[in-house]
Every structure is written in C-alpha cells, then in structure tokens.
Scaffold this motif. Structure first.
Motif, PDB file in Angstrom:
ATOM      1  N   SER A 251     -46.960 -85.478  26.583  1.00 20.92           N
ATOM      2  CA  SER A 251     -48.405 -85.289  26.470  1.00 20.92           C
ATOM      3  C   SER A 251     -48.723 -84.116  25.570  1.00 20.92           C
ATOM      4  O   SER A 251     -48.074 -83.062  25.658  1.00 20.92           O
ATOM      5  CB  SER A 251     -49.020 -85.047  27.852  1.00 20.92           C
ATOM      6  OG  SER A 251     -50.375 -84.684  27.746  1.00 20.92           O
ATOM      7  N   ASP A 252     -49.738 -84.283  24.733  1.00 19.79           N
ATOM      8  CA  ASP A 252     -50.240 -83.185  23.912  1.00 19.79           C
ATOM      9  C   ASP A 252     -51.503 -82.583  24.506  1.00 19.79           C
ATOM     10  O   ASP A 252     -52.123 -81.708  23.918  1.00 19.79           O
ATOM     11  CB  ASP A 252     -50.545 -83.676  22.485  1.00 19.79           C
ATOM     12  CG  ASP A 252     -49.386 -83.408  21.542  1.00 19.79           C
ATOM     13  OD1 ASP A 252     -48.357 -82.875  22.007  1.00 19.79           O
ATOM     14  OD2 ASP A 252     -49.507 -83.724  20.348  1.00 19.79           O
ATOM     15  N   ALA A 253     -51.906 -83.039  25.688  1.00 20.87           N
ATOM     16  CA  ALA A 253     -53.150 -82.572  26.296  1.00 20.87           C
ATOM     17  C   ALA A 253     -53.039 -81.135  26.805  1.00 20.87           C
ATOM     18  O   ALA A 253     -54.041 -80.428  26.885  1.00 20.87           O
ATOM     19  CB  ALA A 253     -53.553 -83.488  27.450  1.00 20.87           C
ATOM     20  N   LYS A 254     -51.798 -80.718  27.139  1.00 17.01           N
ATOM     21  CA  LYS A 254     -51.568 -79.360  27.611  1.00 17.01           C
ATOM     22  C   LYS A 254     -50.522 -78.688  26.733  1.00 17.01           C
ATOM     23  O   LYS A 254     -49.477 -79.280  26.456  1.00 17.01           O
ATOM     24  CB  LYS A 254     -51.061 -79.354  29.060  1.00 17.01           C
ATOM     25  CG  LYS A 254     -52.073 -79.787  30.098  1.00 17.01           C
ATOM     26  CD  LYS A 254     -51.464 -79.697  31.497  1.00 17.01           C
ATOM     27  CE  LYS A 254     -52.484 -80.079  32.552  1.00 17.01           C
ATOM     28  NZ  LYS A 254     -51.936 -79.964  33.914  1.00 17.01           N
ATOM     29  N   ARG A 255     -50.808 -77.473  26.329  1.00 17.38           N
ATOM     30  CA  ARG A 255     -49.778 -76.704  25.632  1.00 17.38           C
ATOM     31  C   ARG A 255     -48.675 -76.323  26.600  1.00 17.38           C
ATOM     32  O   ARG A 255     -48.945 -75.997  27.752  1.00 17.38           O
ATOM     33  CB  ARG A 255     -50.390 -75.443  25.007  1.00 17.38           C
ATOM     34  CG  ARG A 255     -51.386 -75.740  23.900  1.00 17.38           C
ATOM     35  CD  ARG A 255     -52.022 -74.477  23.343  1.00 17.38           C
ATOM     36  NE  ARG A 255     -53.182 -74.827  22.529  1.00 17.38           N
ATOM     37  CZ  ARG A 255     -54.087 -73.971  22.100  1.00 17.38           C
ATOM     38  NH1 ARG A 255     -53.968 -72.679  22.407  1.00 17.38           N
ATOM     39  NH2 ARG A 255     -55.109 -74.377  21.381  1.00 17.38           N
ATOM     40  N   VAL A 256     -47.459 -76.364  26.128  1.00 20.35           N
ATOM     41  CA  VAL A 256     -46.325 -75.994  26.972  1.00 20.35           C
ATOM     42  C   VAL A 256     -46.377 -74.497  27.252  1.00 20.35           C
ATOM     43  O   VAL A 256     -46.538 -73.681  26.340  1.00 20.35           O
ATOM     44  CB  VAL A 256     -44.993 -76.349  26.293  1.00 20.35           C
ATOM     45  CG1 VAL A 256     -43.824 -75.967  27.203  1.00 20.35           C
ATOM     46  CG2 VAL A 256     -44.940 -77.829  25.945  1.00 20.35           C
ATOM     47  N   PHE A 257     -46.232 -74.157  28.522  1.00 24.02           N
ATOM     48  CA  PHE A 257     -46.088 -72.750  28.899  1.00 24.02           C
ATOM     49  C   PHE A 257     -44.902 -72.629  29.842  1.00 24.02           C
ATOM     50  O   PHE A 257     -44.878 -73.220  30.920  1.00 24.02           O
ATOM     51  CB  PHE A 257     -47.331 -72.180  29.565  1.00 24.02           C
ATOM     52  CG  PHE A 257     -47.118 -70.764  30.034  1.00 24.02           C
ATOM     53  CD1 PHE A 257     -46.895 -69.755  29.118  1.00 24.02           C
ATOM     54  CD2 PHE A 257     -47.072 -70.457  31.387  1.00 24.02           C
ATOM     55  CE1 PHE A 257     -46.657 -68.460  29.527  1.00 24.02           C
ATOM     56  CE2 PHE A 257     -46.832 -69.165  31.809  1.00 24.02           C
ATOM     57  CZ  PHE A 257     -46.624 -68.158  30.882  1.00 24.02           C
ATOM     58  N   ILE A 258     -43.901 -71.841  29.407  1.00 24.68           N
ATOM     59  CA  ILE A 258     -42.682 -71.623  30.193  1.00 24.68           C
ATOM     60  C   ILE A 258     -42.514 -70.130  30.407  1.00 24.68           C
ATOM     61  O   ILE A 258     -42.611 -69.336  29.462  1.00 24.68           O
ATOM     62  CB  ILE A 258     -41.444 -72.177  29.464  1.00 24.68           C
ATOM     63  CG1 ILE A 258     -41.535 -73.694  29.284  1.00 24.68           C
ATOM     64  CG2 ILE A 258     -40.165 -71.804  30.216  1.00 24.68           C
ATOM     65  CD1 ILE A 258     -40.470 -74.274  28.372  1.00 24.68           C
ATOM     66  N   LEU A 259     -42.267 -69.734  31.645  1.00 26.45           N
ATOM     67  CA  LEU A 259     -41.890 -68.363  31.976  1.00 26.45           C
ATOM     68  C   LEU A 259     -40.414 -68.392  32.344  1.00 26.45           C
ATOM     69  O   LEU A 259     -40.022 -69.076  33.296  1.00 26.45           O
ATOM     70  CB  LEU A 259     -42.735 -67.856  33.141  1.00 26.45           C
ATOM     71  CG  LEU A 259     -42.529 -66.404  33.581  1.00 26.45           C
ATOM     72  CD1 LEU A 259     -42.829 -65.436  32.454  1.00 26.45           C
ATOM     73  CD2 LEU A 259     -43.382 -66.097  34.810  1.00 26.45           C
ATOM     74  N   ALA A 260     -39.584 -67.691  31.576  1.00 26.11           N
ATOM     75  CA  ALA A 260     -38.126 -67.768  31.742  1.00 26.11           C
ATOM     76  C   ALA A 260     -37.533 -66.384  31.946  1.00 26.11           C
ATOM     77  O   ALA A 260     -38.029 -65.401  31.399  1.00 26.11           O
ATOM     78  CB  ALA A 260     -37.486 -68.430  30.529  1.00 26.11           C
ATOM     79  N   ARG A 261     -36.438 -66.325  32.708  1.00 27.61           N
ATOM     80  CA  ARG A 261     -35.832 -65.040  33.049  1.00 27.61           C
ATOM     81  C   ARG A 261     -34.869 -64.534  31.982  1.00 27.61           C
ATOM     82  O   ARG A 261     -34.506 -63.354  31.990  1.00 27.61           O
ATOM     83  CB  ARG A 261     -35.108 -65.163  34.399  1.00 27.61           C
ATOM     84  CG  ARG A 261     -34.818 -63.823  35.034  1.00 27.61           C
ATOM     85  CD  ARG A 261     -34.343 -63.968  36.464  1.00 27.61           C
ATOM     86  NE  ARG A 261     -32.988 -64.492  36.574  1.00 27.61           N
ATOM     87  CZ  ARG A 261     -32.401 -64.777  37.728  1.00 27.61           C
ATOM     88  NH1 ARG A 261     -33.067 -64.623  38.856  1.00 27.61           N
ATOM     89  NH2 ARG A 261     -31.169 -65.239  37.768  1.00 27.61           N
ATOM     90  N   SER A 262     -34.433 -65.391  31.095  1.00 24.95           N
ATOM     91  CA  SER A 262     -33.481 -64.974  30.063  1.00 24.95           C
ATOM     92  C   SER A 262     -33.819 -65.659  28.752  1.00 24.95           C
ATOM     93  O   SER A 262     -34.573 -66.633  28.725  1.00 24.95           O
ATOM     94  CB  SER A 262     -32.045 -65.332  30.467  1.00 24.95           C
ATOM     95  OG  SER A 262     -31.684 -64.672  31.649  1.00 24.95           O
TER      96      SER A 262
END
Length: 601
Positions: free
Chosen positions: A257-268
C-alpha cells in the motif's frame, strides 16, 4: 570516518570490524572479507560527504507528519483499554500527543508463543477495535515485532518447514524454544511480511517497532559464527542483519500500500538503513545523568554516519539508581525533565521506559514544576512542527541532517571540533542540554529552586547568536554562562535564521497553519524553505507538494517571500504570515496567496 578537510572513508564490510585512531594513524580491520573494500568520498564538507554516502547507500524517504509530534510509550501497556485510556487522558488534559506504542506480549506471556504476530493475550480481545479507537482519538499506533519466534507459533512452523531458522542461535528470551529467522533470504523476508500483513497491518496498524534488530545474541558459542545464512557465513554477514530486516518490512509495505508512509523504529542499524524508512533508537539505556550525557555524542555520530533519524528513551529505559519512588522521586523528575528537553530537539520525541510509567500525569498535575516543564516542551515541539517537517524535506531532497555535530557547520572553529555536548538542530538552533543535576541534592533527594543555576555554553565563532528565550544577542567565539531554571534549556538561534512557528495543536493534523509566525533573526543574510504536503502517503514522490522560500536581506532589512512552487490536495491557497524581527519590536502581518511578497522591517 570524517575529516575536517572535507572527505570521508566508508569501509564497506558486514563482519565484525575494529576501528582505531591513534598517533600511528587510523585503521579499519574486519574479520572476514573477499578483499579490502572501501570508498573515498570527497564532499568538500561534512554535508557533502553524507550526500556522497547516501548516493552510495540510498536516500531517506519522508516520514508521515505525525511522526514529528509527541510519542508516549511504556514497557508495557497490558491491554487495549490501557492504551486507549492513556490517549484519552492526554486529550482530557489538553496535552498534545500523536503516537503511542504497543510493546511486547500482546501475543501472551508463554515464551513458546513468542512474537506470534497475533493478538492472543487476554487484554486484546478486539485488536481492530484497539487501532480504530486510537485513530478516533486522532493518534497513531506502532507495534513491537521481533525477528524471532516461539516454536508454538504458526510463523515458527512455517519458517522451520522452509529451513529459514538459525536453530542453534540463542536470542532473547533466552529459551531454546525461540529462534531467529534468516533475514538474508528474500523468501524468508517474504514469509515474515505475510504474517505481519495478515495479522497486523491489515487491521490498520500505522508503523513498526522492530525490536532486537541486531538481533540479540546470548550465550554465544564458537559455532554460531559458522551458521550459514543465505549470503554466506554469519561471521561474514552479521552486521547487515538490521539493514536487511528493515528492508524487508519497508519494501513489502510499499508493495502492499502507498496510502501510508512506512515508519519503522529499530534498535540497531547498518550503513544505508536510512533508505528503509527507519528511525534508530539507542536501546535499553539506564536512567542516569552520565548516560544522558553520552546520548548526545552517540546521536551525533549516528548522524555523521548518514542516518538522519535517531532518538532515545526519554528518561532512560531502566529507572535504576533512584529511590524506587519512580516518577514521585524529585531526583528522577529533574533527570526526566532535562531528558525531555533534549528529546524535544531530537528527530523523534518519544518517552519510554520500564519500572516507572512516564506519562505526563505520573509527574503530578498542572501547577507542579515537573508537569509544567514537560507540558511546556511538548507544546513547543508542536509549534516547531513546520520547522521540523521542512527540515525532514531537506533530508529527503537535499541530503541534509537534522541532528548536526558542530563540525558540520563550523569546521574552521577549532574549539568547536571536539565539543560533543552541543549540536545544531536543523541549521538554526544551537542546543546545549543540561546533563547534570542542579536542583536536587544527591544526598537527601530534596529539591530546591532558591538559587538559579547556570550552564556554560560555547557559541561557535563567525556569527551572532540569539538567546531563544530572551532574544538577547551575543557574538560567537566565546563561552557564556546561561541561566538554567528547571524549565529552561540552553537554546540559541544563529543570526540569519528564519524559523516558521505554527499554531498550538493537540495533534499534528488538527488544523492547517492558516496563520503562521515567521521569526527572523537578523545580523546576517539567510533563507529558509517551508515545505508542505498531504502529511502522509507517497504522493509527494509524484510531485504533490509545495514549497515557499523565505529570503532575508540583512543590509536592507527586508524579507522576500517567494512564489509558491507546486501544489497538493488540501493545500492552503491563502494564509497570514506574522513576520517578527527578533531583538526588536518590529513585526508585520501579511496576507499571502502564493505570489511573491516583499516585507520591510
């Protein structure tokens, strides 16, 4: 590695690597490599080096606008009622908030059910209702997902049947029933996303807390390094694990889906991870003044490595070393307030921790010093939303960096080169967080504000600096003593800066900035590009955005507001700009309809 001479060295190797820098010179040494593999990047300055690194490893996409609001988290919310209740409390208190995090064990407490990607815990009878309720409160939610699975889960069985698991690798939790998947195998990444999509994303989830992206490695055995991944031995590939893990999620969500921008919170992270729509956080750190101090230099080094989005657990993850009164402990309250002030001027402002809940109302109520200071900075964060979002566009469109070591902007100021407790946020703000207790006795834990304390702040040379709070002007190249009552962060603005400040908001998309304050800091020519778009989705990649350039002519004391370029759905066609000349009583309100304006001050 950066040089003040304007070049950088990128050592391109995934295996365990040692870096040394001493009188004999600087060196990189890696355990495994088919050959010496590095890039020499000449950029002329640090920004140019980072631009070259991103050309090699990938550009950073835009995050949704709501990411730049305030985030509340806890280890952990134990039911959907608790999550929704926290948001309702913030709304009732009229304290702004945009994001909340569902941490682990929504899948239950049985470690054999670890990270099933399914809501089977007793507190989550209707996960779709949870997400819908968050959205109805005009907030967003992300959720913890790990790269390991308990052997009673469907995803474990599927991974195991395909041979995608590291069977001898001991991760967290330290239980042989929990195993890590081979992220280097593209089919394993496909399978991973299929479960995330079906069980979580399809419900309306807004983003991902990818925990243990290293991944955790406990009780390490010599043979672990010999595990064969899809791309070679684990010894050869291990440091690229978080890069491929986030890549799998980013690419699959984009395909879905392009309806939501990807947002990832990552520890490394590994070099290039910025291309995966990822913010990195500094891990499970302790609640300690020295740890807070070290976060600053740690974040600056992440930025110099080409990764522009980074943050910490405001207040520290482990609330140890205090009286165990948690947020009722004045000593901890002082630490938390100072940490939150620092967090206001990080790319992501997020409170999180274990042992003691960190919601604002845990620190008292309106009128109490800790509560009032927290509220003040959350509100400031929202007023700076146009500045922060425009700087995010500068990251995406022009390879900029938000959290800026002083060497980036003042490479000829020798005093600035080794200062790592100050930084620029964007190219306007000089931030010097308070990183030691000033008002709480370490012996008695009693707090007194009878005497206002000060902090030394070095103002880089070659420009003038304005105190953000008072408007007082100082010349650069000197160290000053800045008064720091508990609600004041040492904060200065460089001459020639133009800072757009939006209205007070309860959440990022509450209302359009039809009236915006434009603060001009004289003493030098300057410019700023205001960026706006639809706030989410990827239409900006198709040109659906608008920019307005502001240019300050210091000699003639005029501000030129340029012609608006571009357009997008829902764009304000007419608005008012209140132009304020800092350090004077001059201001002017103009109506702007997209055509150039010249304002004399």
């Amino acid at each position: 590695m950066h040089s003040v001479k304007g070049y950088g060295i990128f050592w391109d190797n995934y295996s365990t690597t040692q870096f040394e820098d001493n009188a004999a010179g600087a060196s990189f040494t890696s355990e495994v490599g088919d050959g010496v593999d590095y890039y020499f990047i000449y950029g002329g300055n640090a920004d140019g080096v980072i631009a070259g690194l991103r050309k090699l490893t990938g550009q950073a996409p835009m995050f949704p606008q709501w990411v730049f609001g305030y985030w509340q988290s806890r280890e952990r919310y134990k039911s959907q009622q608790e999550v929704v209740g926290v948001l309702k409390k913030y709304r009732d208190l009229h304290v702004p908030i945009d994001g909340i995090v569902q941490d682990w064990q929504y899948w239950g407490v049985d470690e054999k059910q670890w990270n099933s990607t399914e809501f089977v815990g007793p507190g989550y009878p209707d996960p779709k209702s949870l997400i819908d309720s968050v959205h109805q409160l005009n907030a967003h939610i992300i959720i913890s997902v790990w790269p390991s699975f308990g052997n009673k889960t469907k995803i474990w069985a599927d991974m195991n049947n395909h041979g995608y698991l590291y069977n001898s690798y001991i991760t967290w939790p330290i239980n042989p029933a929990v195993q890590v998947y081979d992220v280097f195998n593209p089919k394993a990444r496909d399978l991973y996303w299929s479960y995330m999509n079906k069980n979580i994303f399809a419900l309306g989830m807004d983003g991902w807390w990818l925990d243990s992206t290293e991944p955790d490695h406990h009780k390490e055995k010599p043979g672990d390094e010999n595990i064969l991944t899809y791309d070679g031995s684990y010894r050869k590939m291990r440091n690229a694990y978080p890069l491929l893990h986030t890549q799998g999620v980013y690419e699959h969500q984009r395909e879905t889906s392009d309806a939501k921008r990807v947002f990832i919170l990552a520890r490394s992270a590994f070099a290039g991870q910025q291309r995966n729509g990822t913010t990195v956080w500094s891990g499970d750190i302790r609640s300690d003044w020295k740890v807070l101090r070290n976060q600053i230099s740690g974040g600056l080094n992440i930025g110099l490595s080409g990764i522009p989005y980074w943050n910490t657990d405001i207040g520290g993850f482990f609330e140890n070393g205090f009286s165990r009164r948690g947020t009722k402990d004045p000593a901890y309250q002082e630490l938390y307030v100072r940490w939150l002030q620092f967090g206001t001027f990080c790319p992501m402002m997020r409170s999180h921790g274990t042992d003691a809940p960190r919601e604002i109302y845990q620190f008292g109520q309106k009128g109490y010093w800790a509560y009032d200071a927290i509220e003040k900075y959350i509100n400031l964060r929202y007023r700076l939303l146009p500045y922060n979002y425009s700087n995010a566009w500068a990251v995406t469109s022009n390879n900029s960096t938000m959290l800026r070591a002083l060497v980036m902007d003042f490479p000829k100021d020798e005093k600035a080169l080794d200062i790592n407790n100050e930084y620029l946020f964007g190219k306007a703000f000089l931030v010097c967080p308070v990183t030691d207790s000033m008002y709480t006795s370490k012996a008695s834990a009693k707090t007194t504000f009878d005497v206002v304390k000060t902090q030394s702040v070095y103002l880089p040379k070659g420009t003038y600096w304005f105190d953000f709070w008072t408007g007082q002007q100082s010349v650069g190249g000197q160290t000053i003593e800045k008064q720091t009552p508990i609600d004041v962060l040492p904060l200065f603005v460089k001459a020639g800066s133009i800072i757009p400040m939006g209205p007070e908001l309860q959440y990022a998309a509450e209302k359009k900035a039809d009236q915006m304050e434009i603060r001009v800091y004289p003493g030098s020519d300057g410019s700023f590009t205001l960026y706006e778009d639809e706030g989410d989705n990827y239409n900006y990649e198709k040109g659906a955005y608008a920019t307005i350039n502001f240019k300050w002519d210091n000699l003639h004391q005029t501000l030129t507001i340029g012609k608006r370029k571009g357009a997008f759905s829902g764009m304000l066609k007419t608005r008012k700009f209140n132009i304020v000349l800092t350090g004077s009583k001059k201001e002017s309100t103009v109506t702007y309809n997209g055509f150039p304006k010249l304002v004399h001050l």
